[in-house]
Design an enzyme around this catalytic site. Sequence first.
Site, PDB file in Angstrom:
ATOM      1  CG  ASP A 259      -2.188   1.233   1.758  1.00  0.00           C
ATOM      2  OD1 ASP A 259      -2.048   1.727   0.991  1.00  0.00           O
ATOM      3  OD2 ASP A 259      -2.443   1.220   2.939  1.00  0.00           O
TER       4      ASP A 259
ATOM      5  CG  HIS B 114       4.852  16.052 -17.933  1.00  0.00           C
ATOM      6  ND1 HIS B 114       4.726  17.196 -17.357  1.00  0.00           N
ATOM      7  CD2 HIS B 114       3.828  16.041 -18.163  1.00  0.00           C
ATOM      8  CE1 HIS B 114       3.885  17.598 -18.002  1.00  0.00           C
ATOM      9  NE2 HIS B 114       2.906  16.734 -17.544  1.00  0.00           N
TER      10      HIS B 114
ATOM     11  CD  GLU C 110       3.509  17.040 -21.090  1.00  0.00           C
ATOM     12  OE1 GLU C 110       2.693  15.887 -21.962  1.00  0.00           O
ATOM     13  OE2 GLU C 110       3.860  17.801 -20.938  1.00  0.00           O
ATOM     14  CD  GLU C 111       2.824  20.997 -19.204  1.00  0.00           C
ATOM     15  OE1 GLU C 111       2.286  21.412 -20.786  1.00  0.00           O
ATOM     16  OE2 GLU C 111       2.038  20.991 -18.523  1.00  0.00           O
TER      17      GLU C 111
ATOM     18  CG  ASP D 257       0.500  13.929 -17.877  1.00  0.00           C
ATOM     19  OD1 ASP D 257       0.622  15.204 -17.218  1.00  0.00           O
ATOM     20  OD2 ASP D 257       0.476  14.831 -19.069  1.00  0.00           O
TER      21      ASP D 257
ATOM     22  CG  ASP E   9      -2.074   1.782  -3.447  1.00  0.00           C
ATOM     23  OD1 ASP E   9      -1.341   3.031  -1.982  1.00  0.00           O
ATOM     24  OD2 ASP E   9      -3.481   2.786  -2.338  1.00  0.00           O
TER      25      ASP E   9
HETATM   26  N1  DTR Z   1      -1.718  16.527 -19.238  1.00  0.00           N
HETATM   27  C1  DTR Z   1      -1.788  17.089 -19.852  1.00  0.00           C
HETATM   28  C2  DTR Z   1      -2.018  16.821 -21.508  1.00  0.00           C
HETATM   29  C3  DTR Z   1      -3.225  15.879 -21.084  1.00  0.00           C
HETATM   30  C4  DTR Z   1      -4.776  16.229 -21.890  1.00  0.00           C
HETATM   31  N2  DTR Z   1      -5.376  14.943 -21.550  1.00  0.00           N
HETATM   32  C5  DTR Z   1      -4.411  14.152 -21.623  1.00  0.00           C
HETATM   33  C6  DTR Z   1      -4.393  12.974 -20.872  1.00  0.00           C
HETATM   34  C7  DTR Z   1      -3.394  11.890 -20.693  1.00  0.00           C
HETATM   35  C8  DTR Z   1      -2.349  11.621 -20.673  1.00  0.00           C
HETATM   36  C9  DTR Z   1      -1.986  13.850 -20.962  1.00  0.00           C
HETATM   37  C10 DTR Z   1      -3.237  14.676 -21.176  1.00  0.00           C
HETATM   38  C11 DTR Z   1      -0.390  17.831 -20.404  1.00  0.00           C
HETATM   39  O1  DTR Z   1       0.781  17.815 -19.879  1.00  0.00           O
HETATM   40  O2  DTR Z   1      -0.777  19.137 -20.860  1.00  0.00           O
HETATM   41 ZN    ZN Z   2      -0.219  20.397 -19.060  1.00  0.00          ZN
HETATM   42 ZN    ZN Z   3       0.223  17.087 -18.533  1.00  0.00          ZN
HETATM   43 CA    CA Z   4      -2.322   3.872  -0.899  1.00  0.00          CA
END
Ligand code: DTR
Ligand code: ZN
Ligand code: ZN
Ligand code: CA
Length: 315
Positions: free
Chosen positions: A42, A124, A170-171, A198, A304
Amino acid sequence: MTHSPRTRRVVLVAGACTAVAALLGTAAAAQATTSAPLAAPDIPIAGVKGHLDKLQSIADANGGNRAHGRPGYKASIDYVKGKLDDAGFTTKVQEFNYGGRKGYNLIADWPGGKEDQTVMAGAHLDSVGRGPGINDNGSGSAGVLEVALAVSREGLKPTKHLRFGWWGAEEYGLVGSRHYVNNLGGDRSKIDSYLNFDMIGSPNPGYFVYDDDARLEKVFKDWYAAKNIVTEIETEGDGRSDHASFKDAGIPVGGLFTGAGYIKSQEQAKNWGGEAGRPFDPCYHQSCDSTKNIDDKALDNNSDAIAHALWELTS
Ligand code: DTR
Ligand code: ZN
Ligand code: ZN
Ligand code: CA
């Protein structure tokens, strides 16, 4: 919370084995058995939230963000690396350049296991410039970190090799993870699978599972089904996070997601609670994506689930 025993369960392959074992003695009996994977621990939500508090304070001390090319990003890398080094991981910081600024990926290997069958989990670590990025993506970063620390605490001895990654930029279009995958060379074929996390603590959460690879999807779906939690296929972000870098290189990918800017439907609110007609994350990419912008239960469940998947997939 009930715990499975923390010892490897030895399971007799067939009923006849007991009689055979009595005839052949203990050495042969050991050979006539097979072992089921250890149950994952856990993951303590307090540990995950402690990492989020730290990422928030890093943003607070660095102009309110942890974005690529800004000091709050490097401070985030240093924090995660320090925890992993102390826990016995072999860590590497991989540098790249984007937009005239240095970026960093952090790679952490847990010593042992078959390296030509490496299971990876990653998240990220960068935020957007507008905010501290606690749900996006402190949540995935902290969940994966706490699972890595649990691997160390438990002294996991996986059959397959286990590696963790925290990606930069990543952005700006999956820049760090693409850099990592493009520089794998001959090691690319050694990656058995990549799991991406993410946004796993959205404040009005949904439980979405990536459906790219049936085997990896099933690991998560079965775990949630056993907890009587409904899951849906992730469709909001197809190709919008670091798993796309791995998928494009032919590596099987999976992952979890609790929703970004899309609106929760009535039916989803019935299944998961929270508010219909509101976004899964109303603070997506905004300055209010702080430690207040987290659903603890979703973050705990998903942390988990990450542990469960890694214990199972590396066994
Ligand atoms: N996490 C967002 C991008 C994002 C939007 N929908 C999803 C679904 C699954 C993974 C990532 C995302 C970002 O980094 O802006
Ligand atoms: Zn984002
Ligand atoms: Zn993201
Ligand atoms: Ca937990």
